[in-house]
Design an enzyme around this catalytic site. Structure first.
Site, PDB file in Angstrom:
ATOM      1  N   MET A  20      -1.542 -12.606  -6.134  1.00 61.03           N
ATOM      2  CA  MET A  20      -0.546 -12.668  -5.063  1.00 61.03           C
ATOM      3  C   MET A  20      -0.383 -11.266  -4.485  1.00 61.03           C
ATOM      4  SD  MET A  20       3.489 -13.794  -5.382  1.00 61.03           S
ATOM      5  CE  MET A  20       3.896 -12.736  -6.773  1.00 61.03           C
ATOM      6  N   ASN A  21      -0.188 -11.146  -3.154  1.00 62.69           N
ATOM      7  CA  ASN A  21       0.332  -9.877  -2.622  1.00 62.69           C
ATOM      8  C   ASN A  21       1.523 -10.138  -1.709  1.00 62.69           C
ATOM      9  OD1 ASN A  21      -2.468 -10.349  -1.276  1.00 62.69           O
ATOM     10  ND2 ASN A  21      -1.660  -8.865   0.162  1.00 62.69           N
ATOM     11  N   ASP A  22       1.546  -9.638  -0.501  1.00 61.97           N
ATOM     12  CA  ASP A  22       2.765  -9.570   0.322  1.00 61.97           C
ATOM     13  C   ASP A  22       3.589 -10.865   0.401  1.00 61.97           C
ATOM     14  OD1 ASP A  22       0.940  -7.603   0.903  1.00 61.97           O
ATOM     15  OD2 ASP A  22       0.995  -7.869   3.061  1.00 61.97           O
ATOM     16  N   TRP A  46      -7.726  -9.737  -5.334  1.00 57.83           N
ATOM     17  CA  TRP A  46      -7.542  -9.994  -3.909  1.00 57.83           C
ATOM     18  C   TRP A  46      -8.785 -10.635  -3.294  1.00 57.83           C
ATOM     19  CZ3 TRP A  46      -9.639  -8.663   0.818  1.00 57.83           C
ATOM     20  CH2 TRP A  46      -8.812  -8.875   1.948  1.00 57.83           C
ATOM     21  N   TRP A  81      -3.769 -13.613   6.954  1.00 57.06           N
ATOM     22  CA  TRP A  81      -3.059 -12.430   6.465  1.00 57.06           C
ATOM     23  C   TRP A  81      -1.580 -12.460   6.820  1.00 57.06           C
ATOM     24  CZ3 TRP A  81      -6.995  -7.765   7.082  1.00 57.06           C
ATOM     25  CH2 TRP A  81      -8.074  -8.007   6.229  1.00 57.06           C
ATOM     26  N   ARG A 145      -2.154  -5.514  12.840  1.00 56.72           N
ATOM     27  CA  ARG A 145      -1.782  -6.655  11.979  1.00 56.72           C
ATOM     28  C   ARG A 145      -0.305  -6.723  11.600  1.00 56.72           C
ATOM     29  NH1 ARG A 145      -5.186  -3.342   9.008  1.00 56.72           N
ATOM     30  NH2 ARG A 145      -4.314  -2.332   7.148  1.00 56.72           N
ATOM     31  N   ASP A 146       0.034  -7.881  11.042  1.00 58.89           N
ATOM     32  CA  ASP A 146       1.323  -8.165  10.406  1.00 58.89           C
ATOM     33  C   ASP A 146       2.487  -8.254  11.398  1.00 58.89           C
ATOM     34  OD1 ASP A 146      -0.357  -7.826   8.218  1.00 58.89           O
ATOM     35  OD2 ASP A 146       0.387  -5.817   7.753  1.00 58.89           O
ATOM     36  N   GLU A 200       1.440  -0.945   8.031  1.00 62.98           N
ATOM     37  CA  GLU A 200       1.330  -2.358   7.686  1.00 62.98           C
ATOM     38  C   GLU A 200       2.734  -2.944   7.584  1.00 62.98           C
ATOM     39  OE1 GLU A 200      -2.679  -2.819   5.143  1.00 62.98           O
ATOM     40  OE2 GLU A 200      -1.047  -2.036   3.947  1.00 62.98           O
ATOM     41  N   ASP A 235      -0.282   2.349   4.578  1.00 57.84           N
ATOM     42  CA  ASP A 235      -1.533   2.004   3.905  1.00 57.84           C
ATOM     43  C   ASP A 235      -2.083   3.218   3.146  1.00 57.84           C
ATOM     44  OD1 ASP A 235      -3.591   0.332   3.220  1.00 57.84           O
ATOM     45  OD2 ASP A 235      -4.725   0.619   5.064  1.00 57.84           O
TER      46      ASP A 235
HETATM   47  C1  FRU Z   1      -0.565  -5.343   2.979  1.00 61.74           C
HETATM   48  C2  FRU Z   1      -1.745  -6.048   3.630  1.00 61.74           C
HETATM   49  C3  FRU Z   1      -1.457  -6.443   5.057  1.00 61.74           C
HETATM   50  C4  FRU Z   1      -2.425  -7.565   5.291  1.00 61.74           C
HETATM   51  C5  FRU Z   1      -2.427  -8.252   3.953  1.00 61.74           C
HETATM   52  C6  FRU Z   1      -3.756  -8.841   3.558  1.00 61.74           C
HETATM   53  O1  FRU Z   1      -0.613  -5.379   1.591  1.00 61.74           O
HETATM   54  O2  FRU Z   1      -2.898  -5.208   3.575  1.00 61.74           O
HETATM   55  O3  FRU Z   1      -1.562  -5.405   5.999  1.00 61.74           O
HETATM   56  O4  FRU Z   1      -2.028  -8.414   6.325  1.00 61.74           O
HETATM   57  O5  FRU Z   1      -2.058  -7.273   2.992  1.00 61.74           O
HETATM   58  O6  FRU Z   1      -3.653  -9.557   2.348  1.00 61.74           O
END
Ligand code: FRU
Length: 528
Positions: A20-22, A46, A81, A145-146, A200, A235
């Site tokens: 898991m991330n964000d 990841w 993402w 992104r994001d 990010e 980042d």
């Molecule tokens: C932050 C990030 C975002 C991106 C996502 C990809 O951790 O790098 O910028 O959208 O994770 O998993």
């Protein structure tokens, strides 16, 4: 490797298995809190990124649902993402997210619920207009992104921000729209800071200058007594910086020396890619943050999972200073508190180490206060050098401090995580308080990042005591300093200091004695 199975948390948010991330698109809809998150359905590392989805009635107990968004179009073939949800004034939620395309170009896309009568919002439909946004001329294909939650302005138009960079300048672009389909790039950035690299997971929201009530970005701000918070996840150094300021067409920090990358962080430990949302039920703003592992990738594969989310935190502007936020675990967490141990007025002489009987365990909620020592009674002034947590650590001996707590500590202390205070005198005659979370002796295992974290707070306490709250959950320790002025989150991997062999100690390694005023330790129950 037996200890690896005990690293799984009992009341933090984490999927049953895999990476898991964000946190993505947190929101409240028809009686349920929703959280989506970056998830690899295939492995504990990841990759193959999708949006997984869970719902909760109380932000504490979570129910997993099917994946909400998966890579199934050319415009998100390499991954769905990060992004955000916006709940429109008519109650309809909209998701904006970044697709990494079949050619690795970062594109902004939209998804809407298939069935608005389903409070669980189990099915999401990607709109035929996707991709909605492509990188503008000056921005690289992989530097875009994001998207944030949209905010509504008095001209009736919605704005979103998207993180980017130009050279090494980190920046936040702004787009405006009336219908979420036709978007115009504003020629003015929301904000940019040279040398900060890629931004990010930008977050941008108003906070009240006068109260604790959260503010809804889907309503036009008519109140003049607001400030704005801009957050960027850098980042380059993997930290979440925020800055408080004013907003008209662009954002202006109140204090340029505390701009993104220079000043304040949500958390001084392991914490990244966070996102806030407005809870309309309790009128509060809530923060979620991703906490990665500090062990090796091989250990993650053996465990079968990687990463947790913080306990959601309420977030308010500190009305005393007007310049920093206060964070505190949502009050719903207290519903997990069980057996409790209380200790009062314990004098800790220099060198003291006192085991707290009845407080052992790997799932604890701890609140402690120490009397602020009489710094003016010293006959001989101490050396006036900055204390750096990562150089001294809990074993160094000072005048006032290190003093604090050991948690997840073995009886013989071969494993221990120290969270403590250290007071120093600055050349200008002012005393400052440093708080550290020392992981250097937290585990006998190999291949672990044992960085010691810390933060110095310039202001002495107003009410003459120093306080800490620690949330201990197997492999995570979240520390809240002085009612939430600062937070430090750390990951720890004890191999023997586990469950009833994990103890709590009070300690004072300074020369001067310290009084512990009140200590409360609750056993916490599991939510899984
Ligand atoms: C932050 C990030 C975002 C991106 C996502 C990809 O951790 O790098 O910028 O959208 O994770 O998993």
């Amino acid at each position: 490797d037996n200890y690896l199975s005990s690293e799984r948390t009992a009341f933090h948010f984490q999927p049953e298995r895999n990476w898991m991330n964000d946190p993505n698109g947190p929101m409240f809809y028809k009686g349920y809190y929703h959280i989506f998150y970056q998830y690899n359905p295939d492995a504990a590392v990841w990759g193959n990124i999708t949006w997984a989805h869970s719902v909760s009635k109380d932000l504490v107990h979570w129910h997993p649902l099917n994946l909400a968004l998966v890579p199934d179009h050319w415009y998100d073939a390499e991954g769905v993402w990060s992004g955000s949800a916006t709940v429109l004034p008519d109650g309809k939620p909209v998701i904006l997210y970044t697709g990494s395309s079949n050619e690795s170009v970062q594109l902004q896309n939209m998804a809407v619920p298939e069935d608005l009568s389903d409070p669980l919002l189990r099915k999401w439909v990607k709109v035929p207009q996707n991709p909605m946004l492509v990188p503008p001329p000056s921005i690289g294909y992989t530097d875009f992104r994001d998207p944030t939650t949209a905010w509504l302005e008095s001209d009736g138009l919605w704005r979103i921000s998207i993180g980017a960079k130009e050279g090494t300048t980190g920046l936040a672009l702004v787009y405006k729209t009336s219908d979420f389909l036709d978007w115009t790039l504003q020629n003015k950035f929301l904000h940019k800071v040279a040398g900060t690299g890629m931004w990010e997971c930008v977050d941008f929201y108003p906070v009240s200058l006068t109260g604790k009530t959260g503010l809804d970005t889907s309503k036009v701000q008519v109140n003049q007594l607001v400030k704005y918070v801009l957050k960027a996840s850098l980042d380059d150094n993997k930290h979440d910086y925020y800055t408080v300021g004013v907003y008209s067409t662009d954002f202006l920090p109140d204090d340029p020396t505390k701009d993104i990358g220079l000043g304040l962080r949500y958390d001084y430990g392991k914490f990244y890619a966070s996102k806030t949302f407005y809870d309309p039920v309790q009128e509060r703003r809530i923060l979620w943050g991703w906490v990665n592992e500090s062990d090796s990738e091989l250990d993650d594969i053996k465990k079968g999972w990687a990463s947790v989310q913080t306990i959601p935190r309420t977030l308010v502007l500190d009305n005393h200073t007007g310049s920093n936020l206060l964070q505190w675990p949502i009050h719903e967490l207290e519903s997990l508190r069980g057996d409790k141990v209380v200790k009062q007025d314990i004098l800790l002489d220099g060198g003291a180490m006192v085991k707290v009987d009845g407080a052992s365990g790997s799932q604890l909620d701890i609140e402690v206060t120490f009397k602020y020592p009489d710094v003016h009674k010293l006959d001989v002034l101490p050396e006036q050098k900055e204390y750096v947590c990562s150089q001294g650590g809990a074993a160094e001996r000072g005048v006032f401090g290190p003093f604090g707590l050991l948690v997840l500590a073995a009886n013989n202390l071969v494993e221990q995580t120290a969270v403590y205070f250290y007071l120093t005198l600055r050349p200008n005659g002012k005393w400052v308080t440093t708080v550290c979370s020392d992981q250097s002796r937290s585990s006998l295992a190999k291949g672990i990042d044992r960085t010691v974290y810390g933060i110095t707070i310039d202001k002495p306490p107003t009410d003459n005591f120093l306080s800490l709250r620690l949330i201990v959950d197997h492999s995570i320790v979240e520390t809240f300093v002085q009612q939430g002025i600062a937070c430090i989150t750390s990951r720890v991997y004890p191999t023997i200091a586990i469950e009833r062999d994990a103890h709590v100690f009070l300690f004072n390694n300074g020369n001067e004695s310290i009084t512990m005023q009140t200590l409360q330790v609750w056993q916490m129950s599991s939510t899984y």
